[in-house]
Motif scaffolding. Sequence first.
Motif, mmCIF file in Angstrom:
data_model
loop_
_atom_site.group_PDB
_atom_site.id
_atom_site.type_symbol
_atom_site.label_atom_id
_atom_site.label_comp_id
_atom_site.label_asym_id
_atom_site.label_seq_id
_atom_site.Cartn_x
_atom_site.Cartn_y
_atom_site.Cartn_z
ATOM 1 N N ASP A 280 0.916 -1.233 0.049
ATOM 2 C CA ASP A 280 0.138 -0.022 0.020
ATOM 3 C C ASP A 280 1.056 1.266 -0.177
ATOM 4 O O ASP A 280 0.203 2.446 0.057
ATOM 5 N N ALA A 281 2.126 1.125 -0.107
ATOM 6 C CA ALA A 281 2.906 1.993 0.061
ATOM 7 C C ALA A 281 3.052 3.044 -1.061
ATOM 8 O O ALA A 281 3.048 4.417 -1.115
ATOM 9 N N VAL A 282 2.494 2.485 -2.517
ATOM 10 C CA VAL A 282 2.684 3.401 -3.458
ATOM 11 C C VAL A 282 1.361 4.524 -3.435
ATOM 12 O O VAL A 282 1.253 5.682 -3.785
ATOM 13 N N ASP A 283 -0.009 3.905 -2.840
ATOM 14 C CA ASP A 283 -0.983 4.793 -2.619
ATOM 15 C C ASP A 283 -0.797 5.776 -1.744
ATOM 16 O O ASP A 283 -1.195 6.768 -1.646
ATOM 17 N N LEU A 284 0.121 5.474 -0.476
ATOM 18 C CA LEU A 284 0.516 6.619 0.270
ATOM 19 C C LEU A 284 1.309 7.474 -0.252
ATOM 20 O O LEU A 284 0.893 8.897 0.005
ATOM 21 N N ALA B 41 7.377 19.532 5.065
ATOM 22 C CA ALA B 41 7.498 18.304 5.741
ATOM 23 C C ALA B 41 7.006 16.924 5.052
ATOM 24 O O ALA B 41 7.577 15.886 5.080
ATOM 25 N N LEU B 42 5.788 17.309 4.228
ATOM 26 C CA LEU B 42 5.419 16.284 3.425
ATOM 27 C C LEU B 42 6.105 15.684 2.286
ATOM 28 O O LEU B 42 6.297 14.764 2.183
ATOM 29 N N GLY B 43 6.935 16.902 1.858
ATOM 30 C CA GLY B 43 7.967 16.595 0.589
ATOM 31 C C GLY B 43 8.929 15.724 1.161
ATOM 32 O O GLY B 43 9.503 14.735 0.606
ATOM 33 N N TRP B 44 9.714 16.135 2.515
ATOM 34 C CA TRP B 44 10.324 15.296 3.035
ATOM 35 C C TRP B 44 10.044 13.994 3.468
ATOM 36 O O TRP B 44 10.714 12.738 3.237
ATOM 37 N N LEU B 45 8.907 13.649 3.923
ATOM 38 C CA LEU B 45 8.370 12.412 4.460
ATOM 39 C C LEU B 45 8.060 11.585 3.124
ATOM 40 O O LEU B 45 8.483 10.359 3.167
ATOM 41 N N GLN B 46 7.595 12.195 2.075
ATOM 42 C CA GLN B 46 7.267 11.490 0.818
ATOM 43 C C GLN B 46 8.664 11.070 0.274
ATOM 44 O O GLN B 46 8.750 9.928 -0.220
ATOM 45 N N GLU B 47 9.797 12.019 0.285
ATOM 46 C CA GLU B 47 10.989 11.412 -0.212
ATOM 47 C C GLU B 47 11.584 10.276 0.498
ATOM 48 O O GLU B 47 12.135 9.304 -0.079
ATOM 49 N N LEU C 99 9.939 8.182 1.897
ATOM 50 C CA LEU C 99 9.183 6.824 1.674
ATOM 51 C C LEU C 99 9.553 6.249 0.282
ATOM 52 O O LEU C 99 9.931 5.176 0.152
ATOM 53 N N MET C 100 9.927 7.059 -0.613
ATOM 54 C CA MET C 100 10.443 6.892 -2.021
ATOM 55 C C MET C 100 11.893 5.898 -2.006
ATOM 56 O O MET C 100 12.044 5.265 -2.689
ATOM 57 N N ALA C 101 12.538 6.585 -0.989
ATOM 58 C CA ALA C 101 13.875 6.065 -0.652
ATOM 59 C C ALA C 101 13.832 4.589 -0.554
ATOM 60 O O ALA C 101 14.545 3.728 -0.738
ATOM 61 N N VAL C 102 13.172 4.252 0.717
ATOM 62 C CA VAL C 102 12.861 2.982 1.084
ATOM 63 C C VAL C 102 12.248 1.983 -0.072
ATOM 64 O O VAL C 102 12.707 0.867 -0.339
ATOM 65 N N LEU C 103 11.462 2.728 -0.638
ATOM 66 C CA LEU C 103 10.962 1.615 -1.743
ATOM 67 C C LEU C 103 11.780 1.540 -2.909
ATOM 68 O O LEU C 103 12.085 0.221 -3.485
ATOM 69 N N LEU C 104 12.809 2.231 -3.226
ATOM 70 C CA LEU C 104 13.655 1.961 -4.094
ATOM 71 C C LEU C 104 14.803 0.995 -3.664
ATOM 72 O O LEU C 104 15.308 0.226 -4.459
ATOM 73 N N GLU C 105 15.023 1.080 -2.342
ATOM 74 C CA GLU C 105 16.118 0.288 -1.617
ATOM 75 C C GLU C 105 15.625 -1.154 -1.625
ATOM 76 O O GLU C 105 16.443 -2.261 -1.679
ATOM 77 N N ASP C 106 14.140 -1.424 -1.787
ATOM 78 C CA ASP C 106 13.695 -2.782 -1.650
ATOM 79 C C ASP C 106 13.246 -3.208 -2.949
ATOM 80 O O ASP C 106 12.814 -4.422 -3.017
ATOM 81 N N LEU C 107 13.556 -2.348 -4.207
ATOM 82 C CA LEU C 107 13.470 -3.183 -5.398
ATOM 83 C C LEU C 107 14.400 -4.077 -5.702
ATOM 84 O O LEU C 107 15.334 -4.140 -5.189
ATOM 85 N N PRO C 108 14.031 -5.232 -6.372
ATOM 86 C CA PRO C 108 14.767 -6.433 -6.736
ATOM 87 C C PRO C 108 16.279 -5.936 -7.394
ATOM 88 O O PRO C 108 16.071 -4.953 -8.300
#
Length: 232
Positions: free
Chosen positions: A149-153, A215-221, A223-232
């Motif tokens: 659900d991270a992409v929805d967030l 703050a929202l921009g920093w929080l979103q960045e 989130l995207m950073a951990v999503l990229l780290e988890d990519l195969p």
Amino acid sequence: MRAFRSEPAGYVAGLDATEREVLATVVADVAELLGADRFEATTAAARGADAPDESATRSLLGLRPLPAVVPAPVDPAVHRLLPDASDDDDELAAEFRRLTEGDLRRVKIDRLRVLWQALVGDAPDAPAVGHGAAPDDGEGTDLWVRREDAVDLAATLTDLRLVLADRLGVESEEDSDAIYEALDRRERGEQDPDRSAREVLQDEIREYLGSVFAALGWLQESLMAVLLEDLP
């Protein structure tokens, strides 16, 4: 506020009570702009047998006749959330809006409601975005999101920033940079001491909205950073 990090249960970010309250207010305000009723906390009993079946309600709403014309939103912030499908073909844009805007509003409102429930501690037993004790430091209650659900967030955070950008007059990268520079000047105490009371109030409102935008921009960045780290 602490950045999102990857945990076995999903992705977790640290928010204190004040930060959650501020963000929950912004989330509810944006949902109202999209046509939702004001979000209110509910109890477990209210979500029980007496509560209307949401899927059935949506089905009934989906069977309503489509209006002949769905005008573009007047509020420029809402127009950013629900843009025209075409800048060159007014007829195409109007027809696309007529067929899709209702569903798009519902999707965005549903995502905002899930985030709001997490921020105020009113999430259902199995929320898409939830709140729970921080796994590593135990400092209060954190915001977490399941991996699926991270992409929805991330999309919801974008919607929130689009509305704030409109209210702040952010149209370009330079406008965005000016917001951050103004916040830096405030931190350094470099405001003009000769400002009038009206100017002080206007600056305070703008700085408040700018702080939430940043703050929202920093929080979103984060989130995207951990999503990229988890990519195969």
